[in-house]
Design a protein around this motif. Structure first.
Motif, PDB file in Angstrom:
ATOM      1  N   UNK A  85     -27.760  65.893 -35.539  1.00 56.86           N
ATOM      2  CA  UNK A  85     -26.899  65.625 -36.690  1.00 56.86           C
ATOM      3  C   UNK A  85     -27.092  64.192 -37.174  1.00 56.86           C
ATOM      4  N   UNK A  86     -27.317  63.990 -38.464  1.00 58.06           N
ATOM      5  CA  UNK A  86     -27.530  62.628 -38.959  1.00 58.06           C
ATOM      6  C   UNK A  86     -26.271  61.769 -38.945  1.00 58.06           C
ATOM      7  N   UNK A  87     -25.099  62.392 -39.056  1.00 59.86           N
ATOM      8  CA  UNK A  87     -23.845  61.636 -39.109  1.00 59.86           C
ATOM      9  C   UNK A  87     -22.746  62.346 -38.329  1.00 59.86           C
ATOM     10  N   UNK A  88     -22.081  61.606 -37.458  1.00 58.79           N
ATOM     11  CA  UNK A  88     -20.836  62.029 -36.820  1.00 58.79           C
ATOM     12  C   UNK A  88     -20.852  63.439 -36.236  1.00 58.79           C
ATOM     13  N   UNK A  89     -21.671  63.713 -35.243  1.00 56.98           N
ATOM     14  CA  UNK A  89     -21.616  65.030 -34.616  1.00 56.98           C
ATOM     15  C   UNK A  89     -20.264  65.316 -33.962  1.00 56.98           C
ATOM     16  N   UNK A  90     -19.493  64.256 -33.700  1.00 58.53           N
ATOM     17  CA  UNK A  90     -18.179  64.440 -33.085  1.00 58.53           C
ATOM     18  C   UNK A  90     -17.079  64.705 -34.117  1.00 58.53           C
ATOM     19  N   UNK A  91     -17.434  64.761 -35.411  1.00 59.82           N
ATOM     20  CA  UNK A  91     -16.443  65.054 -36.446  1.00 59.82           C
ATOM     21  C   UNK A  91     -15.975  66.495 -36.327  1.00 59.82           C
ATOM     22  N   UNK A  92     -14.669  66.669 -36.469  1.00 58.27           N
ATOM     23  CA  UNK A  92     -14.098  68.021 -36.401  1.00 58.27           C
ATOM     24  C   UNK A  92     -12.940  68.118 -37.380  1.00 58.27           C
ATOM     25  N   UNK A  93     -12.805  69.270 -38.001  1.00 56.49           N
ATOM     26  CA  UNK A  93     -11.653  69.538 -38.846  1.00 56.49           C
ATOM     27  C   UNK A  93     -10.487  69.886 -37.924  1.00 56.49           C
ATOM     28  N   UNK A  94      -9.352  69.245 -38.165  1.00 61.27           N
ATOM     29  CA  UNK A  94      -8.140  69.495 -37.398  1.00 61.27           C
ATOM     30  C   UNK A  94      -7.109  70.117 -38.325  1.00 61.27           C
ATOM     31  N   UNK A  95      -6.699  71.343 -38.020  1.00 63.80           N
ATOM     32  CA  UNK A  95      -5.670  72.026 -38.801  1.00 63.80           C
ATOM     33  C   UNK A  95      -4.375  72.050 -38.008  1.00 63.80           C
ATOM     34  N   UNK A  96      -3.294  71.624 -38.671  1.00 66.88           N
ATOM     35  CA  UNK A  96      -1.962  71.648 -38.083  1.00 66.88           C
ATOM     36  C   UNK A  96      -1.043  72.342 -39.078  1.00 66.88           C
ATOM     37  N   UNK A  97       0.180  72.633 -38.648  1.00 67.79           N
ATOM     38  CA  UNK A  97       1.170  73.228 -39.540  1.00 67.79           C
ATOM     39  C   UNK A  97       2.541  72.712 -39.151  1.00 67.79           C
ATOM     40  N   UNK A  98       3.417  72.584 -40.145  1.00 70.46           N
ATOM     41  CA  UNK A  98       4.784  72.152 -39.835  1.00 70.46           C
ATOM     42  C   UNK A  98       5.587  73.321 -39.275  1.00 70.46           C
ATOM     43  N   UNK A  99       6.870  73.083 -38.999  1.00 72.75           N
ATOM     44  CA  UNK A  99       7.671  74.146 -38.379  1.00 72.75           C
ATOM     45  C   UNK A  99       7.948  75.303 -39.328  1.00 72.75           C
ATOM     46  N   UNK A 100       7.657  75.122 -40.623  1.00 67.75           N
ATOM     47  CA  UNK A 100       7.783  76.214 -41.580  1.00 67.75           C
ATOM     48  C   UNK A 100       6.486  76.968 -41.798  1.00 67.75           C
ATOM     49  N   UNK A 101       5.426  76.524 -41.131  1.00 68.75           N
ATOM     50  CA  UNK A 101       4.139  77.198 -41.241  1.00 68.75           C
ATOM     51  C   UNK A 101       3.230  76.664 -42.331  1.00 68.75           C
ATOM     52  N   UNK A 102       3.642  75.600 -43.056  1.00 74.75           N
ATOM     53  CA  UNK A 102       2.793  75.044 -44.110  1.00 74.75           C
ATOM     54  C   UNK A 102       1.629  74.305 -43.462  1.00 74.75           C
ATOM     55  N   UNK A 103       0.388  74.727 -43.739  1.00 71.97           N
ATOM     56  CA  UNK A 103      -0.764  74.135 -43.053  1.00 71.97           C
ATOM     57  C   UNK A 103      -1.273  72.874 -43.729  1.00 71.97           C
ATOM     58  N   UNK A 104      -2.027  72.111 -42.955  1.00 71.25           N
ATOM     59  CA  UNK A 104      -2.694  70.910 -43.436  1.00 71.25           C
ATOM     60  C   UNK A 104      -3.954  70.731 -42.595  1.00 71.25           C
ATOM     61  N   UNK A 105      -5.015  70.222 -43.219  1.00 70.20           N
ATOM     62  CA  UNK A 105      -6.275  70.055 -42.497  1.00 70.20           C
ATOM     63  C   UNK A 105      -6.914  68.735 -42.907  1.00 70.20           C
ATOM     64  N   UNK A 106      -7.597  68.090 -41.947  1.00 68.37           N
ATOM     65  CA  UNK A 106      -8.303  66.850 -42.199  1.00 68.37           C
ATOM     66  C   UNK A 106      -9.372  66.675 -41.129  1.00 68.37           C
ATOM     67  N   UNK A 107     -10.307  65.752 -41.383  1.00 67.69           N
ATOM     68  CA  UNK A 107     -11.353  65.469 -40.405  1.00 67.69           C
ATOM     69  C   UNK A 107     -10.882  64.360 -39.461  1.00 67.69           C
ATOM     70  N   UNK A 108     -11.137  64.546 -38.169  1.00 66.75           N
ATOM     71  CA  UNK A 108     -10.884  63.535 -37.152  1.00 66.75           C
ATOM     72  C   UNK A 108     -12.116  63.499 -36.243  1.00 66.75           C
ATOM     73  N   UNK A 109     -12.104  62.578 -35.292  1.00 59.84           N
ATOM     74  CA  UNK A 109     -13.233  62.450 -34.381  1.00 59.84           C
ATOM     75  C   UNK A 109     -12.845  62.875 -32.971  1.00 59.84           C
ATOM     76  N   UNK A 110     -13.685  63.689 -32.374  1.00 58.70           N
ATOM     77  CA  UNK A 110     -13.529  64.074 -30.976  1.00 58.70           C
ATOM     78  C   UNK A 110     -13.788  62.849 -30.112  1.00 58.70           C
ATOM     79  N   UNK A 111     -12.845  62.546 -29.207  1.00 57.42           N
ATOM     80  CA  UNK A 111     -12.997  61.380 -28.346  1.00 57.42           C
ATOM     81  C   UNK A 111     -13.084  61.737 -26.867  1.00 57.42           C
ATOM     82  N   UNK A 112     -12.988  62.991 -26.559  1.00 56.14           N
ATOM     83  CA  UNK A 112     -13.142  63.436 -25.186  1.00 56.14           C
ATOM     84  C   UNK A 112     -13.050  64.947 -25.143  1.00 56.14           C
TER      85      UNK A 112
END
Length: 197
Positions: free
Chosen positions: A24-51
């Motif tokens: 991978x030329x850039x950030x092989x440790x990049x991962x999309x992280x999807x979370x949701x609030x207590x009402x089920x509304x989802x949100x997603x963003x890129x973060x880095x795997x650190x372990x």
């Protein structure tokens, strides 16, 4: 993938991750992280795997951020690794636990000083009047910690996604893709199977 005999999804992830780090030329440790609030509304963003390992997949963030607030309300998440150069994806779904303070301290200490100061200066996910305001806060933190170590902020820590399922997806010609699914057994171990593409 079909000829890979690994019955351990973490061993298979290790092998794929090693290949991604080589290709991978850039950030092989990049991962999309999807979370949701207590009402089920989802949100997603890129973060880095650190372990990663048999205990799960670890990342760090400001706990007052949008994702931190969602994880406090609903401690479940999904991850997606997409390694385009290999035409592979790995999906992870699971429960989220906090990383112990000692582990978060050790990782924070390994970060570059400006990244440490940025963690203090940023009110992550909060409205910001101007870029100049943020840089002013950054300079304030530089002065505050001048000549000493930068401790981990009390609102900054780590999260570990403990997988309930891990899916390995391999691109094949004509959309005849290969999908291999591992499901965690309640008593430990994994059940393995294939999915239609």
């Amino acid at each position: 993938m079909a000829d890979d005999p690994a019955q351990d999804p973490f061993a298979l992830f290790d092998a794929w991750f090693a290949e991604a780090r080589a290709s991978e030329p850039n950030d092989p440790e990049a991962m999309a992280l999807a979370t949701a609030d207590d009402g089920g509304l989802p949100s997603v963003r890129m973060v880095l795997l650190k372990g990663h390992g048999p205990d799960g997949f670890t990342f760090y963030t400001n706990e007052r951020s949008h994702k931190g607030e969602q994880l406090a309300e609903n401690p479940h998440a999904a991850l997606l690794f997409h390694w385009k150069s290999l035409r592979r994806q790995v999906r992870v779904e699971g429960e989220v636990e906090r990383v112990p303070d000692a582990e978060a301290d050790a990782y924070f200490a390994s970060r570059g000083r400006d990244s440490q100061l940025g963690a203090w200066a940023s009110e992550q996910s909060r409205p910001l009047a101007s870029r100049e305001k943020f840089m002013s806060r950054f300079e304030e933190m530089k002065a505050r910690f001048d000549g000493g170590d930068v401790p981990r902020p009390p609102h900054w820590g780590g999260y570990r996604v403990v997988p309930l399922l891990i899916e390995f997806w391999q691109d094949r010609p004509n959309r005849l893709h290969e999908r291999r699914l591992f499901m965690a057994r309640p008593g430990g171990g994994w059940d393995e199977g294939l999915l239609y593409p």
